[in-house]
Scaffold this active site. Structure first.
Site, short mmCIF file in Angstrom:
data_model
loop_
_atom_site.label_atom_id
_atom_site.label_comp_id
_atom_site.label_asym_id
_atom_site.label_seq_id
_atom_site.Cartn_x
_atom_site.Cartn_y
_atom_site.Cartn_z
N SER A 105 6.12 -20.21 -49.88
CA SER A 105 4.56 -20.12 -49.83
C SER A 105 4.16 -19.07 -48.99
O SER A 105 2.87 -18.50 -49.12
CB SER A 105 3.60 -21.40 -49.43
N HIS A 146 -32.73 -19.99 -78.49
CA HIS A 146 -31.74 -19.61 -79.69
C HIS A 146 -31.76 -17.99 -79.76
O HIS A 146 -31.36 -17.58 -80.89
CB HIS A 146 -32.20 -20.09 -80.92
N SER A 183 -17.38 6.07 -71.38
CA SER A 183 -16.20 6.13 -72.33
C SER A 183 -15.33 7.22 -72.61
O SER A 183 -16.01 8.46 -72.32
CB SER A 183 -16.75 5.63 -73.72
N LYS A 212 -21.79 7.26 -74.20
CA LYS A 212 -21.90 5.78 -73.66
C LYS A 212 -21.90 5.51 -72.27
O LYS A 212 -21.43 6.30 -71.32
CB LYS A 212 -20.61 4.91 -74.12
N GLU A 259 -20.21 -7.06 -67.29
CA GLU A 259 -19.12 -7.60 -68.12
C GLU A 259 -18.24 -8.53 -67.21
O GLU A 259 -17.61 -9.53 -67.72
CB GLU A 259 -18.44 -6.61 -68.92
N TYR A 312 1.91 -36.68 -48.87
CA TYR A 312 2.04 -35.23 -49.27
C TYR A 312 3.20 -35.16 -50.40
O TYR A 312 4.21 -35.56 -50.46
CB TYR A 312 2.29 -34.48 -47.98
N GLN A 362 1.26 -27.49 -52.32
CA GLN A 362 1.11 -26.17 -52.23
C GLN A 362 0.56 -25.38 -53.37
O GLN A 362 0.07 -24.20 -53.07
CB GLN A 362 2.58 -25.74 -51.92
N LYS A 407 -3.13 -23.40 -53.21
CA LYS A 407 -3.64 -22.33 -52.48
C LYS A 407 -4.14 -21.09 -53.41
O LYS A 407 -5.22 -20.36 -53.33
CB LYS A 407 -2.54 -21.77 -51.21
#
Ligand code: ARG
Length: 471
Positions: free
Chosen positions: A22, A166, A287, A293, A300, A327, A332, A335
């Site tokens: 890890s 709506h 773009s 654009k 986004e 454990y 592990q 994480k």
């Protein structure tokens, strides 16, 4: 050097090392592991395991190590890359790395630190410290995002825009009221993160592998040394519990859901079709093909990063399901999703002020849209109720008025009194005043409503909640 070589004849398979190690991701816990180790050194000195001088030497070596990783957080990785990855001698996780470095610095004395401790309580402790610190950072970021929402609310206190249901224009609202809706969502997100922090802030050290340490450790003092509220209550639970991670991810994922809705609304609003807002160049992209654009990429991604954050929550929940006590190595897997989700949420929260502070609002366009779509139809119905018409009947009458207006291609307020009276003779010349945008707003001065005074009070309340260094 592996920490557990004694009973093994054969070196680990390289592919086993790859699935098992890890260090490639838990190197991020170096500072927390070192802090836990310093506190543990103090605890075992008080328990008579270390002399004062041994304690001093260990703590001083750990302090040097803390400086090393503070200056270069990737130091544990670089060490590992230098050594051949197949070599069984390289540390498998951050706990082994810290211990190996300590032994390198102070020799055999370094081998005493692990007395009475296990990587199980050590790993749980380090992760709780990390979660605590990250939640504090997210809380400050939430506060900053809330501050920019309140600033927007103050700037646009008089801006009227359509409220939707709506995604159809429903009733006009103040932009300030809209901004404060997100303030409230973030207020709850902050409370959830703070709740997760409270339950995370307990100290597992002293639980050892699973059954509790055999040394006379003062766990309360140890917890205090690490800034925990108390020691954990049950050693089995302490090493097996990752609720605090799941809860943190749940709070993070709900916060990301809120931010994704904010992102989506502003994406719509910045489109040519809506044109309510213009985003600052600095948070958009062009773009490569279409020169005209200006794409709302930041928004986004605010919308898009929600997927991986919610995914992290789902991933760990499923990983924990059915795990026997105590454990297991499965744990592990807590994480990477946690690190990724907290980093992603941080980015999302930090981009919010950049977007909002630089956003230009086209107030005229907002007002025009709010005035269109016959969204004052409810006002007309309420007007009729004021004239003694039961609401259901008023609703029916107004429905017919709207149909007439639609066919004529006109707004309600553009109809003549004669036209109105054909639908209901109780309509009088005061109807026009009832149909203005302002009239619709001022009739909604209920607490929590979009009336200008109600919103001014909400802004004041929001500022009070942020004030006094809440962040
Ligand atoms: N790297 C491990 C983890 O992150 C540390 C605990 C290992 N304990 C053990 N008994 N193998 O979960």
């Amino acid at each position: 050097m592996a920490l557990w070589g004694g009973r093994f004849d054969k070196a680990a398979d390289p592919l086993f090392r790859e699935i098992n190690d890890s260090l490639p991701f838990d190197y991020r816990l170096a500072a927390q592991d070192i802090a836990g180790s310093v506190a543990w050194a103090g605890a075992i000195q008080r328990a008579g395991v270390l002399t004062a001088d041994e304690h001093r030497r260990l703590v001083s070596a750990l302090a040097d190590l803390a400086v090393l990783v503070e200056e270069n957080p990737r130091a544990p990785l670089e060490e590992q890359e230098k050594a051949a990855t197949e070599s069984p001698g390289t540390p498998e996780d951050i706990h082994s790395w810290v211990e190996a470095e300590l032994i390198r610095a102070v020799g055999d004395l370094g081998k005493k630190l692990h007395t009475g401790r296990s990587r199980n309580d050590q790993a749980a402790t380090g992760l709780r410290l990390w979660v605590r610190c990250e939640i504090d950072a997210r809380l400050a970021e939430v506060r900053a995002a809330q501050r920019s929402l309140v600033a927007l609310a103050e700037r646009e206190a008089a801006t009227i825009l359509p409220g939707y249901t709506h995604l159809q224009r429903a009733q006009p609202v103040l932009m300030a009221h809209w901004a404060l809706a997100y303030f409230e969502m973030l207020e709850r997100d902050a409370a959830r993160l703070a709740g997760a922090r409270r339950r995370a802030n307990l100290c597992p050290l002293g639980s050892a592998a699973l059954a509790g340490t055999t040394y006379p450790i003062d766990r309360a003092a140890l917890a205090r040394d690490l800034g925990f509220d108390a020691p954990t209550a049950n050693s089995l639970d302490a090493v097996a519990d990752r609720d605090f991670v799941v809860e943190t991810l749940a709070a993070a994922s709900l916060c990301a859901v809120h931010l994704s809705r904010l992102g989506e609304e502003l994406i719509l609003w910045s489109s040519g079709e809506f044109g309510f807002v213009e985003l600052d160049d600095s948070v958009t992209s062009g773009s490569s093909l279409m020169p005209q654009k200006k794409n709302p990429d930041a928004l986004e991604l605010l919308r898009g990063k929600c997927g991986r954050i919610a995914g992290a929550h789902a991933a760990l929940t499923v990983t924990l399901k059915g795990l026997p006590l105590a454990y297991n190595k499965d744990m592990q897997e807590d994480k990477e999703p946690l690190f990724d989700a907290m980093g992603s949420l941080s980015l999302c929260l930090r981009i919010v002020p950049r977007v909002l502070d630089g956003m230009k609002v086209d107030r005229g366009r907002c007002r025009e849209a709010a005035a269109g779509g016959h969204s004052n139809a409810t006002e007309l119905a309420d007007y009729l109720v004021g004239k003694g018409v039961p609401f259901r009947d008023a609703h029916e009458v107004v429905g017919r008025v709207v149909r007439h207006a639609l066919a004529a291609g006109r707004a309600l307020e553009a109809l003549t009194l004669d036209e109105f009276r054909k639908f209901d003779a109780r309509i009088g010349p005061d109807v026009l005043a009832a149909l203005t945008l302002e009239a619709g707003l001022t009739r909604r001065e209920v607490p929590g409503g979009t009336g200008p005074q109600a919103v001014a009070a909400a802004i004041a309340r929001a500022k009070r909640s942020l004030g006094g260094g809440a962040a």
